[in-house]
Design a protein around this motif. Structure first.
Motif, PDB file in Angstrom:
ATOM      1  N   SER A 175       0.840  -1.197   0.000  1.00  0.00           N
ATOM      2  CA  SER A 175       0.000   0.000   0.000  1.00  0.00           C
ATOM      3  C   SER A 175       0.872   1.243   0.000  1.00  0.00           C
ATOM      4  O   SER A 175       1.914   1.292   0.684  1.00  0.00           O
ATOM      5  N   PRO A 176       0.496   2.286  -0.751  1.00  0.00           N
ATOM      6  CA  PRO A 176       1.277   3.525  -0.737  1.00  0.00           C
ATOM      7  C   PRO A 176       1.119   4.304   0.555  1.00  0.00           C
ATOM      8  O   PRO A 176       1.834   5.278   0.789  1.00  0.00           O
ATOM      9  N   SER A 177       0.188   3.889   1.422  1.00  0.00           N
ATOM     10  CA  SER A 177      -0.082   4.650   2.647  1.00  0.00           C
ATOM     11  C   SER A 177       1.145   4.759   3.532  1.00  0.00           C
ATOM     12  O   SER A 177       1.289   5.724   4.287  1.00  0.00           O
ATOM     13  N   SER A 178       2.051   3.774   3.454  1.00  0.00           N
ATOM     14  CA  SER A 178       3.219   3.774   4.330  1.00  0.00           C
ATOM     15  C   SER A 178       4.108   4.984   4.109  1.00  0.00           C
ATOM     16  O   SER A 178       4.795   5.423   5.031  1.00  0.00           O
ATOM     17  N   TRP A 179       4.129   5.534   2.895  1.00  0.00           N
ATOM     18  CA  TRP A 179       4.931   6.744   2.681  1.00  0.00           C
ATOM     19  C   TRP A 179       4.079   7.980   2.468  1.00  0.00           C
ATOM     20  O   TRP A 179       4.565   9.109   2.608  1.00  0.00           O
ATOM     21  N   ILE A 180       2.784   7.808   2.178  1.00  0.00           N
ATOM     22  CA  ILE A 180       1.917   8.958   1.967  1.00  0.00           C
ATOM     23  C   ILE A 180       1.468   9.573   3.288  1.00  0.00           C
ATOM     24  O   ILE A 180       1.522  10.788   3.478  1.00  0.00           O
ATOM     25  N   GLU A 181       1.049   8.751   4.244  1.00  0.00           N
ATOM     26  CA  GLU A 181       0.503   9.296   5.482  1.00  0.00           C
ATOM     27  C   GLU A 181       1.511  10.148   6.257  1.00  0.00           C
ATOM     28  O   GLU A 181       1.137  11.205   6.773  1.00  0.00           O
ATOM     29  N   PRO A 182       2.782   9.756   6.372  1.00  0.00           N
ATOM     30  CA  PRO A 182       3.731  10.663   7.033  1.00  0.00           C
ATOM     31  C   PRO A 182       3.863  12.008   6.315  1.00  0.00           C
ATOM     32  O   PRO A 182       4.076  13.039   6.963  1.00  0.00           O
TER      33      PRO A 182
END
Length: 500
Positions: free
Chosen positions: A357-364
């Motif tokens: 998931s791209p969330s691992s680098w998007i959310e920060p």
């Protein structure tokens, strides 16, 4: 003795692996005339070419060579209806009114701005055609450069260097400066063209003789790629040592696209890695000298998932390294760098099926208040809504601006792709359901079905999204950035962010 035995075993295993890999690589389809014929009229940094008109004259000679040494010499078995090098095929570039594999110029007697367009690796000026035409309609003088090694035969990428590409960019920028008549000048680069645009802008901060840049627009820019790309040189060297020409190629696929190579030379990946390393070295040098603040404003568009370039590197290797724009800039341009990110389609609930998931680098990123650039995030209004909103946060601010976009995710599209961003939905070759009629092949909605591992072209390649459903938003943002139209903000509101 045990150590020697262990080392001998490891060496033997390594040799066996190399032999197996070499056999597998060399068992691929035979090389064709377009893989083996190197055209000597291609431009290089060492060529005796003094200006852009000479570059175009050399390009004329190059395409005459292409006709004589490739088109005229293909074997009967390759005279198929989907081979771009077979005259009259559905993929023959001459089926189109303009051969967009070549450099193009869209002139303006009284230009409001000057624009240089730079396409991607293994690509052609066609990928920038729509952008160029739309900007020209608004008063821009446009040069669409055919970057050396491209638009002719895949063999053009066997020996080209990134320095050859950079030298061609300098010629084109000098010509743009002459024809823009004092108007602001911008470079719009896609993929490898984005890397060339950044590299030129960095060079211009060190060399005052270069034509100035007032802004950069980067589309899926090649700022970081896997370091495994550098291993390509060892495969190349092994191929030369063993006399196996096929080892110089990463992909050997049919040439069924009129505006893009199917086959990909390892050297192209190596040059992509080298220019990204050069950019990092230049940024470090300019940071140490205090000159990086003179970098022109950047507007970048990037999908959060991208199988070609390393998307987080755009943040880590470029935007995070850029200081605030120097107040000493004399030309009227936007005062901030901005990154626009296209999210995945949250409505499709695709995440459980994704490998990562791209969330691992998007959310920060969404929580980071230390950025010195404006961040705009295009995402679903909610997990049960196909409609898309634009969420923008200024540097250091917790408040965000939320804008309705009148855009929605198309059915059965779960994300954008690296190759999709520069193409509108009505593109005649790569467009979707809105595609204009094509005089030849139409690839936008191709989805051939059957048994796996039967076709020469991987199914993943055919199912890759080829057009940008949010193209009109992207184009509007570019027009505003180039100051060809005023900014519209009447559908926006300020709120505190709850972005998940």
């Amino acid at each position: 003795r045990l150590v020697r035995m262990l080392l001998s075993s490891l060496f033997g295993a390594f040799v066996v692996i190399i032999v197996v890999v070499v056999i597998q690589l060399n068992s691929r389809p035979d090389l064709k005339v377009w893989h083996k014929t190197v055209l000597d009229q291609e431009f290089s940094a060492g060529a005796q070419v003094n200006d852009f008109s000479e570059y175009l004259a050399r390009e004329d000679r190059l395409f005459k060579q292409l006709d004589q040494q490739v088109y005229d010499k293909i074997e009967s078995g390759d005279q198929t209806l989907h081979n771009r090098y077979f005259r009259g095929s559905f993929s023959d570039p001459d089926r189109w009114p303009v051969n967009w594999n070549r450099s193009f110029v869209l002139e303006s007697d009284q230009p409001l701005t000057g624009v240089l367009l730079l396409h991607g690796m293994s690509d052609s000026p066609y990928s920038m055609r729509s952008i160029g035409e739309r900007l020209h309609e608004r008063g821009a003088y446009v040069i669409g450069l055919r970057v050396p090694g491209h638009g002719q035969a895949p063999s053009g990428l066997l020996d080209v260097k990134w320095q050859d590409m950079a030298a061609a960019v300098r010629l084109a920028m000098h010509e743009l400066q002459r024809k823009s008549k004092g108007a602001n000048m911008y470079v719009i680069g896609y993929s490898n063209g984005g890397a060339l645009a950044v590299q030129y802008a960095l060079d211009s901060l060190l060399d005052s003789t270069l034509a100035p840049v007032d802004g950069l627009v980067l589309i899926s820019p090649e700022i970081g790629i896997s370091k495994l790309a550098m291993l390509a040189k060892w495969q190349e060297r092994l191929g030369h040592l063993l006399g196996l020409e096929k080892l110089a190629w990463n992909d050997l696929l049919p040439e069924f696209e009129p505006w893009k190579y199917g086959s990909f030379a390892l050297n192209a990946g190596k040059q992509a890695w080298l220019i990204t390393e050069e950019i990092q070295a230049q940024i470090s040098e300019l940071t140490d000298s205090g000159k990086l603040g003179g970098m022109p404003p950047i507007l970048a568009f990037q999908s959060v998932v991208d199988a070609t370039v390393t998307a987080p590197a755009l943040v880590n290797n470029l935007f995070e390294r850029l200081p605030e724009i120097s107040s000493g800039r004399t030309r009227p341009t936007p005062a901030l760098h901005e990154l626009v990110l296209y999210d995945i389609n949250r409505y499709s609930d695709i995440q459980p099926l994704m490998k990562q998931s791209p969330s691992s680098w998007i959310e920060p990123m969404l929580d980071n208040l230390e950025y010195r650039f404006r961040l705009t995030f295009l995402s679903n209004k909610g997990s049960t809504d196909k409609e898309v909103m634009a969420i923008t946060r200024m540097p250091g601010s917790k408040a965000v601006e939320v804008c309705d976009t009148d855009m929605s995710w198309p059915d059965d599209v779960y994300s954008l792709s690296h190759v999709a961003l520069p193409f509108p939905p009505d593109d005649p070759v790569y467009g979707g359901e809105e595609a204009a009629p094509s005089p030849g092949i139409d690839l936008g909605l191709i989805a051939m079905r059957g048994e796996r591992n039967l076709l020469k072209i991987p199914a993943a390649t055919m199912l890759r999204l080829r057009y940008n459903p949010f193209y009109h938003y992207q184009m509007q943002r570019m027009v505003e950035f180039l100051q060809l139209e005023t900014v519209q903000t009447d559908r926006c509101r300020n709120v505190l962010p709850q972005i998940r």
